[in-house]
Design an enzyme around this catalytic site. Structure first.
Site, PDB file in Angstrom:
ATOM      1  N   LYS A 251       0.848  -1.203   0.000  1.00 20.14           N
ATOM      2  CA  LYS A 251       0.000   0.000   0.000  1.00 20.14           C
ATOM      3  C   LYS A 251       0.880   1.248   0.000  1.00 20.14           C
ATOM      4  CE  LYS A 251      -3.392   2.513   2.892  1.00 20.14           C
ATOM      5  NZ  LYS A 251      -4.307   2.461   4.055  1.00 20.14           N
ATOM      6  N   ASP A 256      -2.934  10.036   3.950  1.00 16.97           N
ATOM      7  CA  ASP A 256      -4.330   9.617   4.074  1.00 16.97           C
ATOM      8  C   ASP A 256      -5.091  10.592   4.969  1.00 16.97           C
ATOM      9  OD1 ASP A 256      -6.737   8.318   4.185  1.00 16.97           O
ATOM     10  OD2 ASP A 256      -6.027   6.626   5.405  1.00 16.97           O
ATOM     11  N   LYS A 263     -10.647  12.324   8.365  1.00 27.46           N
ATOM     12  CA  LYS A 263     -10.202  11.889   9.690  1.00 27.46           C
ATOM     13  C   LYS A 263     -10.183  13.062  10.658  1.00 27.46           C
ATOM     14  CE  LYS A 263      -7.001   8.238   8.158  1.00 27.46           C
ATOM     15  NZ  LYS A 263      -7.651   7.096   8.825  1.00 27.46           N
ATOM     16  N   ASP A 274       1.352   6.043   5.708  1.00 31.58           N
ATOM     17  CA  ASP A 274       0.370   5.138   5.113  1.00 31.58           C
ATOM     18  C   ASP A 274       0.895   4.485   3.825  1.00 31.58           C
ATOM     19  OD1 ASP A 274      -2.060   3.930   5.599  1.00 31.58           O
ATOM     20  OD2 ASP A 274      -3.246   5.412   4.516  1.00 31.58           O
ATOM     21  N   ASP A 333     -12.484   6.755   3.545  1.00 30.34           N
ATOM     22  CA  ASP A 333     -11.284   6.509   4.360  1.00 30.34           C
ATOM     23  C   ASP A 333     -10.844   5.049   4.295  1.00 30.34           C
ATOM     24  OD1 ASP A 333      -9.194   7.114   6.015  1.00 30.34           O
ATOM     25  OD2 ASP A 333     -10.396   7.268   7.855  1.00 30.34           O
ATOM     26  N   GLU A 335      -9.603   3.541   1.889  1.00 28.89           N
ATOM     27  CA  GLU A 335      -9.023   3.714   0.550  1.00 28.89           C
ATOM     28  C   GLU A 335      -7.948   2.689   0.229  1.00 28.89           C
ATOM     29  OE1 GLU A 335      -7.884   5.143   3.149  1.00 28.89           O
ATOM     30  OE2 GLU A 335      -5.726   4.874   2.901  1.00 28.89           O
ATOM     31  N   ARG A 337      -7.769  -0.556   0.696  1.00 27.06           N
ATOM     32  CA  ARG A 337      -8.287  -1.771   0.054  1.00 27.06           C
ATOM     33  C   ARG A 337      -8.705  -1.477  -1.390  1.00 27.06           C
ATOM     34  NH1 ARG A 337     -12.803  -2.219   4.644  1.00 27.06           N
ATOM     35  NH2 ARG A 337     -11.131  -1.179   5.766  1.00 27.06           N
TER      36      ARG A 337
END
Ligand code: BES
Ligand code: MN
Ligand code: ZN
Length: 483
Positions: A251, A256, A263, A274, A333, A335, A337
């Site tokens: 990833k 993020d 968030k 991230d 959020d 994101e 996956r």
């Protein structure tokens, strides 16, 4: 840090500080340490440090007695930590030349590698953007000293150096703030690394991904002014020994914010890491390019920035993934996956027969396992066993988590094939279940590293910040692969 292996008696080792491991419940008679033990001044508890000057009969200027805990618990993983703790203690005293003594019982190949790794990893600081670094100088020279041992120990030393340097490279990337490391910036690092170490590197840009139909990945990227990149790094052995082709998927969210499902501000600055899974995959390839495993390995890093804005994707949007499956984006959020789904499909199109992904995927895995174990999810028992063995050998702690069909009830969408989030419970599992939809039927392991890729507090053996997990496991898995 320059590292070397020396074969000589303990008294002969020439260094500013010689590290000697001392154990609990075992009297250390050598070098006058017996009395300190009897007096209770040296107990051997893990990471206890006792620094002595001018020990009679020794050429080393100082002796650092380092607590190593109870002998039955001691192994290569503990040695890695002990070496790291020794280095961090010594550098805090401005000592930049050190050696570690390994007794016959701790001088196998894996021990020598672990000692070097621990030292190099322990030396790492996150001071890149400090303009005043005078209080912590890097260690210049580190020696592993043993009484004897064949050339396999020299190879082990070299292996440890390569792996730990790659891991620090990963940590440096993971620590980069998002203004200095964009998706294309990450691709640039991967490309330069590939040129330096002789790997193939291909970077798919937005147009190419749109052509291929990567709607899931691009939906995340669309909210950001920074263009996305799908980084592909390839290692091919001269003569492959097995039919296997390992895919490492990481990833690569360079920041993020959560997107429209934004968030809270508190702690959001940490979301620069991230992309730690992607950085680990790139770092693993850096090591593998030098170690040359017998099987082909391809790394795929979907790199995006997850931002809110007038172009951003909205909750309720439905995207079509590369696999053809439609996804309802309930929460922007979730994101990671979404980008991994397309990367996993693409990895299979490139011929990968076994997949391992690493992702800072869920807060839920931190609730489940804290900051100690990586959450490991698998759709294949044989590959799980391989990865578990590699993790144990590499000193990365991992815990097997479930992905059975009963959890499918948690992932139902009325309007598309699958939603990108499950309900309130089992968040780490539903995230893995989502990925599994795109990995099946290829043997696949998902490593949720949200709790383990970053240390909120320094350890005696490691600076606060990025850890580089699970790079060593990835490297070990590829290196130990037998046909
Ligand atoms: N990057 C986060 C997960 C994360 C959390 C990483 C804490 C490191 C530390 C991921 O993209 C995310 O936001 N996950 C959500 C999923 C939820 C919306 C279903 C989460 O865990 O809250
Ligand atoms: Mn997120
Ligand atoms: Zn994320």
């Amino acid at each position: 840090m320059r590292v070397s292996l020396q074969r000589q008696p303990i008294e002969e080792v020439q260094t500013d500080a010689l590290v000697l491991l001392v154990f609990q419940d075992r009297r250390e008679d050598r070098l006058g340490l017996g009395e300190l033990g009897d007096a209770g001044e040296i107990t051997g508890k893990p990471f206890e440090t006792t620094l002595l000057h001018n020990v009679p009969g020794m050429r080393a200027k100082r002796l650092l007695a380092l607590g190593a805990g109870k002998p039955p618990k001691f192994n290569a993983a503990e040695l890695r930590r002990a070496a790291g703790a020794a280095i961090r203690h010594l550098k805090s005293k401005s000592i930049t030349d050190a050696a570690i003594w390994l007794d016959a019982a701790q001088s196998g190949a894996d021990d020598v590698s672990a000692a070097v790794e621990g030292a190099i990893l322990g030396d790492f600081e996150t001071d890149r953007y400090k303009t005043d670094k005078k209080d912590v100088k890097p260690v210049e020279r580190f020696t592993v000293a043993v009484a004897e041992g064949g050339p396999h120990l020299d190879a082990a030393l070299e292996r440890g150096r390569i792996i730990a340097e790659a891991q620090n490279f990963t940590r440096e990337l993971a620590n980069e703030p998002a203004n200095r490391l964009t998706p294309m910036g990450l691709a640039g690092h991967a490309r330069r690394m590939a040129e330096q170490f002789g790997l193939e590197c291909e970077v798919l840009d937005r147009d190419r991904m749109a052509q291929l139909g990567m709607g899931s990945l691009l939906g995340v990227a669309i909210g950001s002014a920074e263009p996305p990149a799908l980084i592909v790094l390839r290692y091919r052995p001269a003569s492959p020994s097995a039919a296997a082709h390992l895919g490492l998927v990481g990833k690569g969210v360079t920041f993020d914010t959560g997107g429209i499902s934004i968030k809270p501000a508190d702690g959001m600055e940490k979301m620069k890491y991230d992309m730690a899974g992607g950085a680990a995959a790139i770092g693993a390839m850096r090591a593998l390019a030098q170690l040359k495993p017998a099987i082909p390995v391809t790394a795929l890093i979907p790199a995006v920035e997850n931002m809110p804005g007038s172009r951003a994707q909205r909750p309720g949007d439905i995207v079509t993934s590369l696999s053809g499956k439609t996804i309802e984006v309930i929460n922007t959020d979730a994101e990671g996956r979404l980008i991994l789904a397309d990367a996993l499909t693409y990895a299979q199109k490139l011929g990968c027969t076994h997949l391992v992904d690493a992702a800072t995927l869920t807060g839920a895995v931190v609730v489940a396992l804290g900051h100690i174990h990586v959450g490991l999810f698998a759709n294949d028992d044989a590959l799980r066993e391989r990865v578990m063995l590699a993790a144990r050998a590499a000193g990365d702690k991992m815990w097997h988590m479930p992905v059975d069909d009963d959890y499918k009830d948690y992932l139902k969408s009325v309007f598309a094939d699958i939603p990108n989030v499950g309900g309130r419970y089992g968040g780490a599992v539903t995230a893995a279940m989502f990925l599994k939809e795109f990995a099946d039927p290829t043997p696949w392991i998902h490593l949720d590293i949200a709790g383990t890729a970053w240390l909120d507090d320094a350890k005696p053996f490691l600076a606060k910040g990025p850890t580089g997990v699970p790079l060593r496991t990835m490297v070990r898995l590829a290196m130990d692969w037998q046909a």
